[in-house]
Design an enzyme around this catalytic site. Structure first.
Site, mmCIF file in Angstrom:
data_model
loop_
_atom_site.group_PDB
_atom_site.id
_atom_site.type_symbol
_atom_site.label_atom_id
_atom_site.label_comp_id
_atom_site.label_asym_id
_atom_site.label_seq_id
_atom_site.Cartn_x
_atom_site.Cartn_y
_atom_site.Cartn_z
ATOM 1 N N HIS A 36 10.810 2.788 -27.150
ATOM 2 C CA HIS A 36 11.671 1.635 -27.401
ATOM 3 C C HIS A 36 12.844 2.010 -28.303
ATOM 4 C CE1 HIS A 36 9.717 -1.676 -25.299
ATOM 5 N NE2 HIS A 36 8.583 -1.053 -25.528
ATOM 6 N N GLY A 123 2.775 -0.505 -12.483
ATOM 7 C CA GLY A 123 2.510 -1.242 -13.721
ATOM 8 C C GLY A 123 1.744 -0.438 -14.759
ATOM 9 N N GLY A 125 3.087 1.931 -16.820
ATOM 10 C CA GLY A 125 3.890 2.503 -17.903
ATOM 11 C C GLY A 125 4.254 3.949 -17.630
ATOM 12 N N SER A 128 6.751 3.911 -12.289
ATOM 13 C CA SER A 128 6.757 3.920 -10.820
ATOM 14 C C SER A 128 8.092 3.403 -10.293
ATOM 15 C CB SER A 128 5.599 3.102 -10.274
ATOM 16 O OG SER A 128 5.641 1.806 -10.800
ATOM 17 N N SER A 129 8.692 2.438 -10.986
ATOM 18 C CA SER A 129 9.955 1.894 -10.453
ATOM 19 C C SER A 129 11.075 2.931 -10.536
ATOM 20 C CB SER A 129 10.344 0.590 -11.147
ATOM 21 O OG SER A 129 10.320 0.750 -12.528
ATOM 22 N N GLU A 161 18.530 -0.993 -11.730
ATOM 23 C CA GLU A 161 17.434 -1.740 -12.357
ATOM 24 C C GLU A 161 17.983 -2.822 -13.291
ATOM 25 O OE1 GLU A 161 13.893 0.218 -12.935
ATOM 26 O OE2 GLU A 161 13.026 -1.376 -14.138
ATOM 27 N N ASP A 173 13.544 6.521 -18.299
ATOM 28 C CA ASP A 173 12.641 6.731 -17.160
ATOM 29 C C ASP A 173 13.358 7.401 -15.995
ATOM 30 O OD1 ASP A 173 11.093 5.284 -18.848
ATOM 31 O OD2 ASP A 173 10.979 3.503 -17.598
HETATM 32 C C1 GLA Z 1 10.432 1.228 -20.267
HETATM 33 C C2 GLA Z 1 11.928 1.326 -20.024
HETATM 34 C C3 GLA Z 1 12.549 2.512 -20.762
HETATM 35 C C4 GLA Z 1 12.134 2.519 -22.239
HETATM 36 C C5 GLA Z 1 10.631 2.312 -22.383
HETATM 37 C C6 GLA Z 1 10.228 2.137 -23.812
HETATM 38 O O1 GLA Z 1 9.768 2.314 -19.706
HETATM 39 O O2 GLA Z 1 12.207 1.436 -18.650
HETATM 40 O O3 GLA Z 1 13.946 2.492 -20.626
HETATM 41 O O4 GLA Z 1 12.852 1.564 -22.949
HETATM 42 O O5 GLA Z 1 10.170 1.180 -21.655
HETATM 43 O O6 GLA Z 1 10.513 3.285 -24.530
#
Ligand code: GLA
Length: 388
Positions: A36, A123, A125, A128-129, A161, A173
Protein backbone atom coordinates in the site's frame (compact mmCIF):
# COMPACT_ATOMS: atom_id res chain seq x y z
CA UNK A 1 3.89 -31.80 -24.79
CA UNK A 2 2.98 -31.34 -21.12
CA UNK A 3 -0.55 -32.66 -20.50
CA UNK A 4 -1.91 -29.30 -19.38
CA UNK A 5 -0.66 -27.72 -22.57
CA UNK A 6 -2.20 -30.49 -24.65
CA UNK A 7 -5.56 -30.09 -22.90
CA UNK A 8 -5.60 -26.36 -23.35
CA UNK A 9 -4.82 -26.58 -27.05
CA UNK A 10 -7.53 -29.20 -27.47
CA UNK A 11 -9.82 -26.91 -25.51
CA UNK A 12 -9.05 -24.08 -27.91
CA UNK A 13 -9.86 -26.30 -30.90
CA UNK A 14 -13.14 -27.38 -29.29
CA UNK A 15 -14.26 -23.85 -28.46
CA UNK A 16 -13.06 -22.05 -31.59
CA UNK A 17 -12.88 -24.82 -34.19
CA UNK A 18 -9.26 -24.03 -35.13
CA UNK A 19 -5.70 -24.22 -33.79
CA UNK A 20 -4.12 -21.42 -31.76
CA UNK A 21 -1.17 -19.63 -33.36
CA UNK A 22 0.28 -17.89 -30.36
CA UNK A 23 0.70 -18.48 -26.64
CA UNK A 24 1.38 -15.66 -24.20
CA UNK A 25 1.60 -15.92 -20.47
CA UNK A 26 1.90 -13.25 -17.80
CA UNK A 27 2.58 -13.92 -14.14
CA UNK A 28 0.91 -13.33 -10.82
CA UNK A 29 3.20 -11.86 -8.16
CA UNK A 30 4.19 -11.77 -4.55
CA UNK A 31 5.56 -8.68 -2.85
CA UNK A 32 8.37 -8.99 -0.30
CA UNK A 33 7.63 -5.63 1.27
CA UNK A 34 6.28 -2.18 0.40
CA UNK A 35 2.53 -2.72 0.74
CA UNK A 36 0.00 0.00 0.00
CA UNK A 37 2.75 2.43 -0.92
CA UNK A 38 2.82 2.17 -4.72
CA UNK A 39 0.04 4.72 -5.11
CA UNK A 40 1.93 7.01 -2.72
CA UNK A 41 5.04 7.10 -4.89
CA UNK A 42 6.92 4.61 -2.71
CA UNK A 43 9.21 1.72 -3.55
CA UNK A 44 7.89 -1.83 -3.71
CA UNK A 45 9.71 -5.15 -3.90
CA UNK A 46 7.64 -7.67 -5.88
CA UNK A 47 8.59 -10.79 -7.83
CA UNK A 48 6.74 -12.73 -10.55
CA UNK A 49 5.41 -16.19 -9.75
CA UNK A 50 5.14 -19.47 -11.62
CA UNK A 51 1.36 -19.03 -11.21
CA UNK A 52 0.21 -17.20 -14.31
CA UNK A 53 -2.43 -16.41 -16.89
CA UNK A 54 -1.88 -18.09 -20.26
CA UNK A 55 -3.65 -16.94 -23.41
CA UNK A 56 -3.86 -19.04 -26.57
CA UNK A 57 -4.73 -16.89 -29.55
CA UNK A 58 -5.40 -16.61 -33.25
CA UNK A 59 -6.79 -13.87 -35.47
CA UNK A 60 -10.31 -14.83 -36.59
CA UNK A 61 -11.00 -12.45 -39.47
CA UNK A 62 -14.10 -10.97 -37.78
CA UNK A 63 -14.79 -7.74 -35.90
CA UNK A 64 -15.02 -9.35 -32.51
CA UNK A 65 -12.56 -10.31 -29.82
CA UNK A 66 -13.86 -13.56 -28.32
CA UNK A 67 -12.53 -14.30 -24.87
CA UNK A 68 -13.07 -17.73 -23.34
CA UNK A 69 -12.23 -18.73 -19.76
CA UNK A 70 -11.45 -22.40 -19.33
CA UNK A 71 -12.46 -22.46 -15.67
CA UNK A 72 -15.74 -20.57 -16.13
CA UNK A 73 -16.41 -22.23 -19.51
CA UNK A 74 -17.77 -18.92 -20.65
CA UNK A 75 -17.10 -16.77 -23.72
CA UNK A 76 -17.49 -13.00 -23.84
CA UNK A 77 -17.90 -11.60 -27.34
CA UNK A 78 -16.41 -8.11 -27.53
CA UNK A 79 -17.36 -6.06 -30.56
CA UNK A 80 -14.32 -3.96 -31.48
CA UNK A 81 -16.52 -1.08 -32.63
CA UNK A 82 -18.16 -1.02 -29.16
CA UNK A 83 -15.05 -1.79 -27.13
CA UNK A 84 -15.75 1.04 -24.67
CA UNK A 85 -19.08 -0.51 -23.68
CA UNK A 86 -18.12 -3.54 -21.59
CA UNK A 87 -17.29 -1.92 -18.26
CA UNK A 88 -20.01 -3.74 -16.37
CA UNK A 89 -19.54 -7.31 -17.55
CA UNK A 90 -17.85 -9.70 -15.16
CA UNK A 91 -15.78 -11.93 -17.40
CA UNK A 92 -14.19 -10.02 -20.28
CA UNK A 93 -14.05 -6.61 -18.60
CA UNK A 94 -10.28 -6.59 -18.14
CA UNK A 95 -9.68 -7.64 -21.73
CA UNK A 96 -12.10 -5.01 -23.03
CA UNK A 97 -10.41 -2.38 -20.86
CA UNK A 98 -6.97 -3.25 -22.17
CA UNK A 99 -8.20 -3.31 -25.78
CA UNK A 100 -9.91 0.05 -25.26
CA UNK A 101 -6.79 1.65 -23.78
CA UNK A 102 -4.50 0.18 -26.46
CA UNK A 103 -6.76 1.49 -29.18
CA UNK A 104 -6.65 4.91 -27.51
CA UNK A 105 -2.85 4.73 -27.94
CA UNK A 106 -3.18 4.01 -31.64
CA UNK A 107 -2.67 0.24 -31.46
CA UNK A 108 -4.78 -1.38 -34.19
CA UNK A 109 -7.18 -4.08 -32.98
CA UNK A 110 -8.08 -7.17 -34.98
CA UNK A 111 -10.80 -9.75 -34.43
CA UNK A 112 -9.36 -12.72 -32.58
CA UNK A 113 -10.13 -15.81 -30.50
CA UNK A 114 -8.52 -15.82 -27.09
CA UNK A 115 -8.55 -18.80 -24.73
CA UNK A 116 -7.59 -18.02 -21.10
CA UNK A 117 -6.22 -20.50 -18.66
CA UNK A 118 -5.26 -18.96 -15.36
CA UNK A 119 -3.40 -20.66 -12.51
CA UNK A 120 -3.30 -17.52 -10.36
CA UNK A 121 -6.19 -18.08 -7.95
CA UNK A 122 -8.81 -15.31 -8.26
CA UNK A 123 -9.15 -12.92 -5.36
CA UNK A 124 -5.99 -14.27 -3.76
CA UNK A 125 -3.96 -11.08 -3.61
CA UNK A 126 -1.55 -12.62 -6.15
CA UNK A 127 -2.77 -10.31 -8.93
CA UNK A 128 -4.83 -12.46 -11.21
CA UNK A 129 -6.31 -9.33 -12.78
CA UNK A 130 -2.92 -7.84 -13.62
CA UNK A 131 -1.87 -11.18 -15.13
CA UNK A 132 -4.97 -11.15 -17.36
CA UNK A 133 -4.38 -7.53 -18.35
CA UNK A 134 -0.72 -7.91 -19.19
CA UNK A 135 -1.24 -11.20 -21.05
CA UNK A 136 -4.02 -9.54 -23.05
CA UNK A 137 -1.97 -6.45 -23.85
CA UNK A 138 0.97 -8.51 -25.10
CA UNK A 139 -1.33 -10.79 -27.11
CA UNK A 140 -3.16 -7.92 -28.84
CA UNK A 141 0.14 -6.28 -29.81
CA UNK A 142 1.64 -9.57 -31.02
CA UNK A 143 -1.41 -10.37 -33.15
CA UNK A 144 -1.08 -7.13 -35.11
CA UNK A 145 2.73 -7.07 -35.16
CA UNK A 146 2.70 -3.84 -33.14
CA UNK A 147 6.06 -3.16 -31.47
CA UNK A 148 5.75 -2.76 -27.71
CA UNK A 149 7.79 -2.40 -24.56
CA UNK A 150 6.71 -4.47 -21.58
CA UNK A 151 7.18 -1.52 -19.27
CA UNK A 152 4.84 0.56 -21.38
CA UNK A 153 2.26 -2.24 -21.51
CA UNK A 154 2.39 -2.46 -17.70
CA UNK A 155 1.47 1.22 -17.50
CA UNK A 156 -1.32 0.85 -20.06
CA UNK A 157 -2.69 -2.18 -18.20
CA UNK A 158 -2.80 -0.16 -15.00
CA UNK A 159 -4.60 2.61 -16.88
CA UNK A 160 -7.19 0.07 -18.04
CA UNK A 161 -7.75 -1.10 -14.48
CA UNK A 162 -8.03 2.49 -13.19
CA UNK A 163 -10.10 4.03 -15.91
CA UNK A 164 -12.10 1.14 -17.31
CA UNK A 165 -12.52 -1.19 -14.37
CA UNK A 166 -12.78 1.52 -11.69
CA UNK A 167 -10.07 0.20 -9.36
CA UNK A 168 -7.67 2.93 -8.39
CA UNK A 169 -4.71 0.55 -8.10
CA UNK A 170 -1.05 1.53 -8.27
CA UNK A 171 1.50 0.21 -10.76
CA UNK A 172 3.03 -2.63 -8.73
CA UNK A 173 1.02 -5.62 -9.96
CA UNK A 174 1.11 -4.89 -13.68
CA UNK A 175 4.79 -3.99 -13.49
CA UNK A 176 5.73 -7.18 -11.67
CA UNK A 177 3.66 -9.26 -14.06
CA UNK A 178 5.24 -7.69 -17.13
CA UNK A 179 8.81 -7.17 -15.94
CA UNK A 180 9.41 -10.07 -13.53
CA UNK A 181 12.60 -12.09 -13.93
CA UNK A 182 13.44 -15.62 -12.88
CA UNK A 183 14.77 -15.77 -9.30
CA UNK A 184 14.84 -11.99 -8.99
CA UNK A 185 12.82 -9.49 -6.98
CA UNK A 186 12.20 -6.07 -8.53
CA UNK A 187 12.98 -3.03 -6.44
CA UNK A 188 10.67 -0.59 -8.18
CA UNK A 189 10.35 3.12 -7.54
CA UNK A 190 6.67 3.69 -8.27
CA UNK A 191 7.13 7.43 -8.72
CA UNK A 192 9.83 7.31 -11.41
CA UNK A 193 9.40 3.68 -12.59
CA UNK A 194 13.13 3.21 -12.19
CA UNK A 195 13.86 -0.33 -11.11
CA UNK A 196 16.56 -2.74 -10.16
CA UNK A 197 16.60 -6.55 -10.06
CA UNK A 198 17.82 -8.07 -6.81
CA UNK A 199 18.57 -11.82 -6.64
CA UNK A 200 15.99 -13.46 -4.40
CA UNK A 201 18.43 -15.71 -2.57
CA UNK A 202 17.23 -16.75 0.83
CA UNK A 203 20.07 -19.10 1.84
CA UNK A 204 18.80 -21.62 4.37
CA UNK A 205 15.24 -20.30 4.05
CA UNK A 206 12.44 -20.59 1.53
CA UNK A 207 9.44 -18.50 0.71
CA UNK A 208 6.05 -20.07 1.32
CA UNK A 209 2.84 -18.61 -0.11
CA UNK A 210 -0.44 -19.45 1.62
CA UNK A 211 -3.98 -18.33 0.87
CA UNK A 212 -6.38 -17.67 3.73
CA UNK A 213 -9.27 -18.50 1.33
CA UNK A 214 -11.53 -15.84 2.71
CA UNK A 215 -14.36 -15.21 0.28
CA UNK A 216 -13.76 -11.96 -1.59
CA UNK A 217 -15.77 -9.08 -0.12
CA UNK A 218 -15.68 -5.34 -0.70
CA UNK A 219 -11.97 -5.23 -1.46
CA UNK A 220 -12.30 -2.66 -4.20
CA UNK A 221 -14.32 -0.15 -2.23
CA UNK A 222 -12.08 -0.46 0.84
CA UNK A 223 -9.02 -0.14 -1.36
CA UNK A 224 -10.30 3.06 -2.97
CA UNK A 225 -11.20 4.34 0.50
CA UNK A 226 -7.62 3.86 1.76
CA UNK A 227 -6.31 5.64 -1.27
CA UNK A 228 -8.59 8.60 -0.62
CA UNK A 229 -7.47 8.68 3.03
CA UNK A 230 -3.78 8.92 2.21
CA UNK A 231 -4.47 11.59 -0.37
CA UNK A 232 -6.29 13.58 2.31
CA UNK A 233 -3.36 13.07 4.69
CA UNK A 234 -0.92 14.28 2.04
CA UNK A 235 -2.93 17.46 1.54
CA UNK A 236 -2.67 18.25 5.25
CA UNK A 237 1.05 17.48 5.42
CA UNK A 238 1.65 19.72 2.44
CA UNK A 239 0.63 22.69 4.54
CA UNK A 240 3.86 22.06 6.48
CA UNK A 241 5.89 20.64 3.57
CA UNK A 242 4.65 22.30 0.37
CA UNK A 243 7.62 20.92 -1.58
CA UNK A 244 6.45 17.33 -1.10
CA UNK A 245 4.65 15.76 -4.07
CA UNK A 246 3.80 12.36 -2.58
CA UNK A 247 3.68 10.71 0.84
CA UNK A 248 6.75 8.60 0.05
CA UNK A 249 8.81 11.80 0.10
CA UNK A 250 7.97 12.34 3.76
CA UNK A 251 10.76 10.78 5.82
CA UNK A 252 10.13 9.38 9.31
CA UNK A 253 11.92 12.43 10.78
CA UNK A 254 9.75 14.85 8.80
CA UNK A 255 6.66 12.90 9.79
CA UNK A 256 7.54 13.02 13.49
CA UNK A 257 7.77 16.83 13.25
CA UNK A 258 4.54 17.34 11.36
CA UNK A 259 2.15 14.60 12.34
CA UNK A 260 0.27 16.95 14.69
CA UNK A 261 -1.64 18.23 11.67
CA UNK A 262 -3.18 14.77 11.29
CA UNK A 263 -5.57 13.13 13.68
CA UNK A 264 -7.02 9.68 14.27
CA UNK A 265 -7.16 7.33 11.32
CA UNK A 266 -5.54 9.75 8.89
CA UNK A 267 -2.48 9.87 11.11
CA UNK A 268 -2.36 6.07 11.32
CA UNK A 269 -2.71 5.66 7.56
CA UNK A 270 0.04 8.14 6.81
CA UNK A 271 2.29 6.61 9.47
CA UNK A 272 1.98 3.22 7.79
CA UNK A 273 3.05 4.65 4.44
CA UNK A 274 5.97 6.67 5.80
CA UNK A 275 7.44 3.83 7.87
CA UNK A 276 6.70 1.16 5.27
CA UNK A 277 8.69 3.16 2.73
CA UNK A 278 11.61 3.27 5.15
CA UNK A 279 11.31 -0.48 5.72
CA UNK A 280 11.57 -1.17 1.99
CA UNK A 281 14.97 0.55 1.83
CA UNK A 282 16.23 -1.45 4.81
CA UNK A 283 14.80 -4.68 3.42
CA UNK A 284 16.49 -4.22 0.05
CA UNK A 285 19.80 -3.54 1.77
CA UNK A 286 19.35 -6.63 3.95
CA UNK A 287 18.51 -8.93 1.04
CA UNK A 288 21.50 -7.67 -0.93
CA UNK A 289 23.73 -8.56 2.04
CA UNK A 290 22.08 -11.96 2.51
CA UNK A 291 20.81 -10.85 5.92
CA UNK A 292 17.56 -12.81 5.82
CA UNK A 293 16.85 -12.39 9.54
CA UNK A 294 16.67 -8.61 9.16
CA UNK A 295 14.53 -8.94 6.05
CA UNK A 296 12.15 -11.22 7.96
CA UNK A 297 11.94 -8.85 10.94
CA UNK A 298 10.95 -6.05 8.55
CA UNK A 299 8.34 -8.31 6.97
CA UNK A 300 6.82 -8.88 10.40
CA UNK A 301 6.82 -5.14 11.12
CA UNK A 302 5.10 -4.56 7.77
CA UNK A 303 2.29 -6.96 8.65
CA UNK A 304 1.79 -5.40 12.06
CA UNK A 305 1.54 -1.97 10.51
CA UNK A 306 -0.90 -3.17 7.83
CA UNK A 307 -2.98 -4.75 10.57
CA UNK A 308 -2.96 -2.00 13.20
CA UNK A 309 -2.36 1.26 11.35
CA UNK A 310 -3.60 0.66 7.83
CA UNK A 311 -6.32 -1.82 8.86
CA UNK A 312 -6.32 -3.87 5.69
CA UNK A 313 -5.78 -7.34 7.14
CA UNK A 314 -8.83 -8.64 8.99
CA UNK A 315 -9.35 -11.77 11.05
CA UNK A 316 -8.25 -14.36 8.48
CA UNK A 317 -4.99 -12.86 7.19
CA UNK A 318 -4.05 -12.03 10.79
CA UNK A 319 -4.83 -15.57 11.94
CA UNK A 320 -2.74 -17.04 9.14
CA UNK A 321 0.22 -14.69 9.52
CA UNK A 322 0.34 -15.05 13.29
CA UNK A 323 -0.06 -18.84 13.14
CA UNK A 324 2.84 -18.87 10.68
CA UNK A 325 5.05 -16.80 12.93
CA UNK A 326 4.50 -19.13 15.86
CA UNK A 327 5.85 -22.09 13.92
CA UNK A 328 9.36 -23.29 14.42
CA UNK A 329 11.60 -22.25 11.56
CA UNK A 330 9.41 -19.34 10.47
CA UNK A 331 11.19 -16.02 10.96
CA UNK A 332 8.75 -13.70 9.18
CA UNK A 333 5.24 -13.64 7.71
CA UNK A 334 2.91 -11.03 6.38
CA UNK A 335 -0.13 -10.44 4.20
CA UNK A 336 0.52 -9.34 0.63
CA UNK A 337 -1.48 -7.37 -1.94
CA UNK A 338 -4.57 -5.31 -1.23
CA UNK A 339 -5.51 -7.33 1.88
CA UNK A 340 -8.94 -7.98 3.43
CA UNK A 341 -8.25 -11.64 2.66
CA UNK A 342 -5.89 -13.18 0.13
CA UNK A 343 -2.41 -14.53 0.65
CA UNK A 344 0.47 -14.31 3.05
CA UNK A 345 4.14 -14.98 2.45
CA UNK A 346 6.30 -16.64 5.08
CA UNK A 347 10.05 -17.07 5.32
CA UNK A 348 10.69 -20.53 6.67
CA UNK A 349 13.79 -22.68 7.26
CA UNK A 350 13.93 -25.15 4.38
CA UNK A 351 13.96 -28.23 6.57
CA UNK A 352 10.87 -27.02 8.44
CA UNK A 353 8.74 -26.30 5.36
CA UNK A 354 6.62 -29.45 5.31
CA UNK A 355 5.89 -29.43 9.05
CA UNK A 356 5.19 -25.72 8.76
CA UNK A 357 2.45 -26.28 6.17
CA UNK A 358 0.82 -29.06 8.17
CA UNK A 359 0.93 -27.24 11.50
CA UNK A 360 -0.06 -23.81 10.24
CA UNK A 361 -2.82 -25.38 8.16
CA UNK A 362 -4.20 -27.10 11.26
CA UNK A 363 -3.90 -24.02 13.48
CA UNK A 364 -5.61 -21.85 10.89
CA UNK A 365 -8.44 -24.32 10.35
CA UNK A 366 -8.99 -24.42 14.09
CA UNK A 367 -9.02 -20.63 14.38
CA UNK A 368 -11.31 -19.76 11.46
CA UNK A 369 -13.19 -22.96 10.66
CA UNK A 370 -11.94 -23.60 7.13
CA UNK A 371 -8.68 -24.54 5.47
CA UNK A 372 -5.89 -22.41 4.04
CA UNK A 373 -4.18 -23.39 0.76
CA UNK A 374 -0.43 -23.64 0.31
CA UNK A 375 1.08 -23.22 -3.15
CA UNK A 376 4.24 -24.63 -4.67
CA UNK A 377 5.73 -21.46 -6.00
CA UNK A 378 8.89 -20.34 -7.70
CA UNK A 379 10.01 -16.98 -9.03
CA UNK A 380 9.90 -16.86 -12.81
CA UNK A 381 9.99 -14.51 -15.79
CA UNK A 382 6.88 -12.35 -15.90
CA UNK A 383 5.99 -12.68 -19.58
CA UNK A 384 6.65 -15.45 -22.08
CA UNK A 385 5.61 -15.40 -25.74
CA UNK A 386 5.65 -18.37 -28.07
CA UNK A 387 4.51 -18.69 -31.67
CA UNK A 388 2.78 -22.06 -32.08
C1 GLA B 1 -3.21 -4.18 -4.98
C2 GLA B 1 -2.98 -3.10 -6.01
C3 GLA B 1 -1.52 -2.64 -6.03
C4 GLA B 1 -1.03 -2.30 -4.62
C5 GLA B 1 -1.40 -3.40 -3.63
C6 GLA B 1 -1.10 -3.01 -2.22
O1 GLA B 1 -2.53 -5.35 -5.32
O2 GLA B 1 -3.34 -3.54 -7.30
O3 GLA B 1 -1.37 -1.54 -6.90
O4 GLA B 1 -1.53 -1.06 -4.21
O5 GLA B 1 -2.78 -3.74 -3.71
O6 GLA B 1 0.26 -2.82 -2.06
Amino acid sequence: MESNEQQRREGFARVFGAQPQLRVSAAGRINLIGEHVDYCGGKVFPAALNLNCTVYARPNGTNTINVYADDLRETAVLDIAQIGAYRHIKWGKYQAGVAHVLRGQGVPLVGCDLYYSCTVPFGSGLSSSAAIEVATAVTLCELTGTPYSLKELAVLSQKAENEYCGVNCGIMDQFASAMGKKEKAILLDCKTLEYEYVPLELGAYELIVANCNKPHALVESKYNERRAEVEAALEKLRVIYPQVSCLAEVTPAMFAEAKGVLSGKLCDRAAHVVYECARVQEAAAALKKGDIETLAALINASHDSLSKLYEVTGREPDALAYAAREQEGCIGARMIGAGFGGCIIAIVKKECAETFKAEVGAAYQKAVGYAASFYDTSIEDGVTVQKL
